[in-house]
Design a protein around this motif. Structure first.
Motif, PDB file in Angstrom:
ATOM      1  N   ALA A 244       0.844  -1.184   0.000  1.00  0.00           N
ATOM      2  CA  ALA A 244       0.000   0.000   0.000  1.00  0.00           C
ATOM      3  C   ALA A 244       0.880   1.235   0.000  1.00  0.00           C
TER       4      ALA A 244
ATOM      5  N   GLY B 111      -2.644   5.067   2.396  1.00  0.00           N
ATOM      6  CA  GLY B 111      -3.587   4.105   1.847  1.00  0.00           C
ATOM      7  C   GLY B 111      -4.174   3.184   2.904  1.00  0.00           C
ATOM      8  N   SER B 112      -4.898   2.184   2.416  1.00  0.00           N
ATOM      9  CA  SER B 112      -5.608   1.266   3.306  1.00  0.00           C
ATOM     10  C   SER B 112      -5.412  -0.177   2.870  1.00  0.00           C
TER      11      SER B 112
ATOM     12  N   THR C 254      -6.953  -4.278   4.325  1.00  0.00           N
ATOM     13  CA  THR C 254      -7.744  -5.032   5.285  1.00  0.00           C
ATOM     14  C   THR C 254      -7.198  -6.449   5.383  1.00  0.00           C
TER      15      THR C 254
ATOM     16  N   ARG D 105      -6.353   4.845  13.624  1.00  0.00           N
ATOM     17  CA  ARG D 105      -6.086   4.517  12.218  1.00  0.00           C
ATOM     18  C   ARG D 105      -6.515   3.085  11.885  1.00  0.00           C
ATOM     19  N   PHE D 106      -6.367   2.181  12.831  1.00  0.00           N
ATOM     20  CA  PHE D 106      -6.714   0.769  12.628  1.00  0.00           C
ATOM     21  C   PHE D 106      -7.997   0.454  13.380  1.00  0.00           C
TER      22      PHE D 106
ATOM     23  N   GLN E 208      -8.888  -3.550   9.774  1.00  0.00           N
ATOM     24  CA  GLN E 208      -8.960  -2.492   8.774  1.00  0.00           C
ATOM     25  C   GLN E 208      -7.883  -1.477   9.112  1.00  0.00           C
ATOM     26  N   MET E 209      -6.953  -1.289   8.176  1.00  0.00           N
ATOM     27  CA  MET E 209      -5.830  -0.389   8.402  1.00  0.00           C
ATOM     28  C   MET E 209      -5.939   0.790   7.454  1.00  0.00           C
ATOM     29  N   ASN E 210      -6.137   1.970   8.015  1.00  0.00           N
ATOM     30  CA  ASN E 210      -6.247   3.203   7.234  1.00  0.00           C
ATOM     31  C   ASN E 210      -5.076   4.122   7.555  1.00  0.00           C
ATOM     32  N   SER E 211      -4.904   5.128   6.712  1.00  0.00           N
ATOM     33  CA  SER E 211      -3.844   6.121   6.909  1.00  0.00           C
ATOM     34  C   SER E 211      -2.510   5.439   7.177  1.00  0.00           C
ATOM     35  N   LEU E 212      -2.193   4.457   6.372  1.00  0.00           N
ATOM     36  CA  LEU E 212      -0.992   3.668   6.585  1.00  0.00           C
ATOM     37  C   LEU E 212       0.268   4.515   6.471  1.00  0.00           C
TER      38      LEU E 212
ATOM     39  N   ASP F 193       4.388   1.223   9.482  1.00  0.00           N
ATOM     40  CA  ASP F 193       3.463   0.098   9.675  1.00  0.00           C
ATOM     41  C   ASP F 193       3.939  -1.148   8.933  1.00  0.00           C
TER      42      ASP F 193
END
Length: 120
Positions: free
Chosen positions: A12, A16-17, A19, A66-67, A81-85, A89
């Motif tokens: 990513a 980005g994100s 899952t 973020r997660f 769900q992982m956002n704003s990677l 990370d």
């Protein structure tokens, strides 16, 4: 014996994100918790998050906000769900499950790990 199968890792971009999913199979009386750890190269494995069947959630400070961890108790599945990677990370992510085992007592089982890489 409990087995875990993970999926959803990959590459990513920063911001980005992704899952991740983890499905548990096998025989056990009940689940205490399911969750995730991660291990970056050269680092020790570190806690990320867990969720209980009662939907109690705990997060590491580094991922809070973020997660998001969730579960489907009927399918013995946990999601991350992982956002704003961020590049930091980047790690191998390991699913785990704590169960009340058929053989007696509390047992922890680990998944095989799935690579998450955050890079532009």
């Amino acid at each position: 014996q409990v087995q875990l199968v993970e999926s959803g890792g990959g590459l990513a971009q920063p911001g980005g994100s992704l899952t991740l999913s983890c499905v548990a199979s096998g025989r056990f009386f009940s689940i205490y918790a399911m969750g995730w750890y991660r291990q970056a190269p050269g680092n020790q494995r570190e806690f990320v998050t867990y969720i209980t069947p009662e939907e109690e959630r705990h997060y590491a400070e580094s991922v809070r906000g973020r997660f998001t961890v969730s579960s489907d108790n009927a399918k013995n599945t946990v999601f991350l769900q992982m956002n704003s990677l961020k590049p930091e990370d980047t790690a191998v992510y390991y699913c785990y499950i704590d169960v009340d085992a058929i053989s007696g007592g509390r047992e922890t089982t680990w998944g095989q790990g799935t690579q998450v890489t955050v890079s532009s």
